[in-house]
Write an enzyme that holds these catalytic residues in place. Structure first.
Site, mmCIF file in Angstrom:
data_model
loop_
_atom_site.group_PDB
_atom_site.id
_atom_site.type_symbol
_atom_site.label_atom_id
_atom_site.label_comp_id
_atom_site.label_asym_id
_atom_site.label_seq_id
_atom_site.Cartn_x
_atom_site.Cartn_y
_atom_site.Cartn_z
ATOM 1 N N ASP A 38 -0.733 93.379 -48.672
ATOM 2 C CA ASP A 38 -0.277 92.765 -49.927
ATOM 3 C C ASP A 38 -0.560 93.739 -51.062
ATOM 4 O OD1 ASP A 38 0.160 89.450 -50.571
ATOM 5 O OD2 ASP A 38 -0.265 90.743 -52.289
ATOM 6 N N ASP A 62 2.404 98.388 -51.069
ATOM 7 C CA ASP A 62 3.563 97.995 -51.864
ATOM 8 C C ASP A 62 4.780 98.227 -50.969
ATOM 9 O OD1 ASP A 62 5.755 97.803 -53.503
ATOM 10 O OD2 ASP A 62 4.901 98.999 -55.129
ATOM 11 N N SER A 141 15.911 83.254 -47.284
ATOM 12 C CA SER A 141 15.728 82.016 -48.046
ATOM 13 C C SER A 141 17.029 81.230 -47.999
ATOM 14 C CB SER A 141 15.407 82.339 -49.508
ATOM 15 O OG SER A 141 15.525 81.180 -50.312
ATOM 16 N N TYR A 154 17.934 87.144 -56.554
ATOM 17 C CA TYR A 154 17.220 86.674 -55.354
ATOM 18 C C TYR A 154 18.193 86.238 -54.251
ATOM 19 C CZ TYR A 154 13.621 83.791 -52.929
ATOM 20 O OH TYR A 154 12.753 83.231 -52.022
ATOM 21 N N LYS A 158 18.331 87.945 -50.639
ATOM 22 C CA LYS A 158 18.024 87.138 -49.450
ATOM 23 C C LYS A 158 19.226 87.047 -48.499
ATOM 24 C CE LYS A 158 13.690 85.900 -49.928
ATOM 25 N NZ LYS A 158 12.671 86.616 -49.116
#
Ligand code: NAP
Length: 246
Positions: A38, A62, A141, A154, A158
């Protein structure tokens, strides 16, 4: 412990909290060793201590940096001997309608999700191809399936993850490496806690099961994809949504 993942080594990005942390916990519960990575190094180090140093390690990474991703894959190999499962989960949101979204908001989201997943997929695949086995799980997503207002960045990233995963699945199938996607709906994490109540209520009204999902419910699908239970699945997308937008 079921032993579904006994002896396997998993790498999970964005594992400092939320869905990634739940995936790391489930992997260890099912017998795997895990490298949690993370941006928030303190969070993954603390999680690894809780999971037990013989089975887990926490490292800063990263995902937008190819050298960071290569480093954590090298560390997984040095520490635990292989990389059997790669979960590309790290994510951010920078929601805004197109009238107000900045180019930076767009680039950041595409960089973390799409380029991050590309780095994780291609660099893990290079290791797995040599081993002639491996499972890559990419977290997309529902926003990438249906497109959500305020998320042009986004939703694009996705949806792109699905295309990337299917292309990679075709390149890697004959090397014994599988690539699949999970599309969560509304899951209760810090990412969704930041949502205004009005937006939350509207999303809840769209869910036939009438409740948000738990991070563990996404994690159990990742365990399935990571294990031999899904040995004949590649290039697939599983919706974990309580029936929303089925
Ligand atoms: P979260 O609680 O915000 O966790 C995401 C983690 O990713 C954070 O620890 C974050 O670290 C880390 N991260 C962000 N940028 C990174 C980078 N460049 N490199 C490495 N790590 C980075 O989010 P979540 O709800 O668990 O979401 C996990 C994944 O599921 C994301 O891909 C998200 O898009 C997807 N998803 C979530 C939902 C939902 O309803 N929650 C629904 C569909 C899909 P910092 O905190 O330090 O930034």
């Amino acid at each position: 412990m079921s032993g579904l993942l006994a002896g396997r080594v998993g790498v999970v990005t964005g594992a400092g909290q939320g869905i990634g942390l739940a995936i790391a916990h489930s992997f260890v519960e099912h017998g795997a060793s895990v490298v949690l990575v993370d941006l928030n190094e303190d969070a993954v180090r603390a999680a690894a201590v809780e999971l037990g140093p013989e089975r887990a390690t926490g490292l800063r990474c990263d995902v937008t940096s190819a050298s960071d991703v290569q480093y954590i894959l090298d560390q997984a190999g040095d520490r635990f001997g292989s990389v059997d499962v790669m979960v590309n989960n790290a994510g951010i949101t920078r929601d805004a309608t197109m009238r107000t979204m900045t180019e930076e908001d767009f680039d950041q989201v595409v960089d973390v999700h799409l380029k991050g997943t590309w780095h994780g997929t291609r660099l893990a695949a290079a290791v797995m191809r040599e081993q002639r086995r491996g499972s890559i799980v990419n977290i997309s997503s529902l926003s990438g399936k249906v497109g959500l207002a305020g998320q042009t960045n986004y939703s694009a990233a996705k949806a792109g993850i699905v295309g990337l995963s299917k292309a990679a699945a075709k390149e890697l199938a004959h090397h014994g490496v599988r690539v699949n996607c999970v599309q969560p709906g509304l899951i209760a994490t810090a990412m969704t806690a930041a949502m205004p109540q009005r937006v939350w209520d509207q999303k809840m009204a769209e869910i036939p099961m009438g409740r948000p999902g738990r991070p563990e419910e996404v994690a159990s699908v990742c365990v399935f994809y990571a294990s031999e239970l899904s040995s004949y699945l590649t290039g697939t997308v599983t919706e974990v949504t309580g029936g929303r937008f089925m």
